[in-house]
Design a protein around this motif. Structure first.
Motif, mmCIF file in Angstrom:
data_model
loop_
_atom_site.group_PDB
_atom_site.id
_atom_site.type_symbol
_atom_site.label_atom_id
_atom_site.label_comp_id
_atom_site.label_asym_id
_atom_site.label_seq_id
_atom_site.Cartn_x
_atom_site.Cartn_y
_atom_site.Cartn_z
ATOM 1 N N TRP A 229 32.764 -14.683 -14.550
ATOM 2 C CA TRP A 229 32.552 -15.517 -15.842
ATOM 3 C C TRP A 229 33.944 -16.244 -15.710
ATOM 4 O O TRP A 229 34.367 -16.499 -16.849
ATOM 5 N N ARG A 247 35.097 -17.306 -19.605
ATOM 6 C CA ARG A 247 34.070 -17.534 -20.491
ATOM 7 C C ARG A 247 33.558 -16.383 -21.416
ATOM 8 O O ARG A 247 33.154 -16.432 -22.553
ATOM 9 N N ARG A 248 33.607 -15.122 -20.850
ATOM 10 C CA ARG A 248 33.240 -14.004 -21.607
ATOM 11 C C ARG A 248 34.186 -12.902 -21.368
ATOM 12 O O ARG A 248 34.040 -11.997 -20.449
#
Length: 322
Positions: A229, A247-248
């Motif tokens: 991610w 992102r995560r």
């Protein structure tokens, strides 16, 4: 509460005991009166019918007068400097003395020019600003500088925004959301830079009984995430080209020396606290980014409800708004 308890509506709070918590040092209401105000009955003598607001004010005062126990909390939980605490108490009553003035004078920067905020002791000094946007810009620049000094790429946590349970794919809307000030997104920034070793401040109460409260200082140690991610494309021009966009993220590890956790957590060093993801929902008007052929009619709503999540219980650095 009267309806729930099936009692006479005139019984305050349905006959249930109520405990109020409040700050007695707040300013008076703007263009209004405090609940404890004594209202004149002159209008009644003149034969005028009191307004609905006046009726509600009298009812409020009658409720205030029914309080039969007051507990005043006087122990200061944040300020450890006794002399400074005494200064604040005298300042609150407008009774400061010359010793207080002398103490404040020791904190004045004075005439010497500060060549760089990157030099000691200014690189660790809190900076007070009046707008969230300014605080964010200062934090971003400081994070970029520290990442450069360490020779590592800057890591930036990217908020995950959804609308009606679906991820937002429209690039224009997504960019707009990431650029919003955190004052418009329930205090969760779209992009949060993370540099190991930099000071941070918790911005939410995580566990008050353990000392993990809003405003406590800590030091960022590690950002835990899956390599799958990570984005390498440059989302915003303010960050270097080699920035890693997470992102995560799973959680951030923050060292908080003043926490009240007596034993170390499993597989973690003492005073190392995992800070999880936080979710908030906010609303935004998207009328300004709609194409001309899709402009709404005057009676059509263009407000979206957005749910955002990110590791943002930490405000990067000790630069915060006043």
């Amino acid at each position: 509460m009267c309806s729930a308890k099936h009692v006479d509506p005139q019984v305050p709070f349905g006959g249930v005991n109520v405990i109020f918590f409040g700050d007695c040092l707040q300013y008076r209401p703007v263009y209004d009166s405090p609940l404890h105000t004594v209202f004149s009955s002159s209008k009644k003598k003149q034969g005028k019918i009191p307004s609905e607001k006046e009726i509600q004010q009298r009812v409020s005062r009658s409720l205030i007068l029914q309080m039969n126990c007051v507990v005043k909390l006087t122990q200061q939980m944040r300020t450890e400097d006794l002399r400074y605490l005494q200064l604040l108490d005298r300042l609150r009553h407008g009774q400061c003395n010359y010793d207080d003035y002398e103490l404040l004078q020791t904190r004045v920067v004075g005439q010497p020019t500060i060549e760089s905020l990157h030099d000691s002791p200014w690189n660790k000094a809190p900076i007070l600003v009046f707008r969230n946007e300014v605080r964010t810009q200062i934090n971003n620049k400081a994070a970029i500088h520290n990442a450069t000094q360490m020779g590592d790429p800057l890591m930036v946590c990217v908020a995950q925004d959804t609308c009606k349970g679906k991820a937002i794919e429209d690039p224009i809307l997504r960019k707009k959301l990431l650029e919003l000030s955190d004052s418009k997104t329930e205090h969760l920034p779209g992009l949060l830079p993370f540099v190991p070793g930099m000071p941070v401040i918790l911005t939410q109460n995580i566990a008050t009984e353990l000392g993990l409260i809003n405003g406590i200082n800590g030091v960022s140690r590690q950002l835990v995430y899956h390599e799958d991610w990570v984005l390498t494309q440059n989302l915003l021009e303010m960050f270097p080209n080699n920035t890693k966009y997470i992102r995560r993220p799973i959680y951030a590890l923050i060292e908080i020396t003043k926490s009240k956790i007596e034993c170390k957590l499993q597989d973690l060093e003492s005073k190392l606290i995992p800070i999880p993801l936080v979710e908030q929902t906010f609303r935004i008007d998207v009328a300004d980014i709609l194409p001309k052929d899709k402009k709404p009619k005057p009676n059509q709503k263009t407000t979206l409800s957005i749910k955002t999540s990110c590791v943002t219980t930490c405000a990067c650095l000790l630069h915060y708004n006043a």
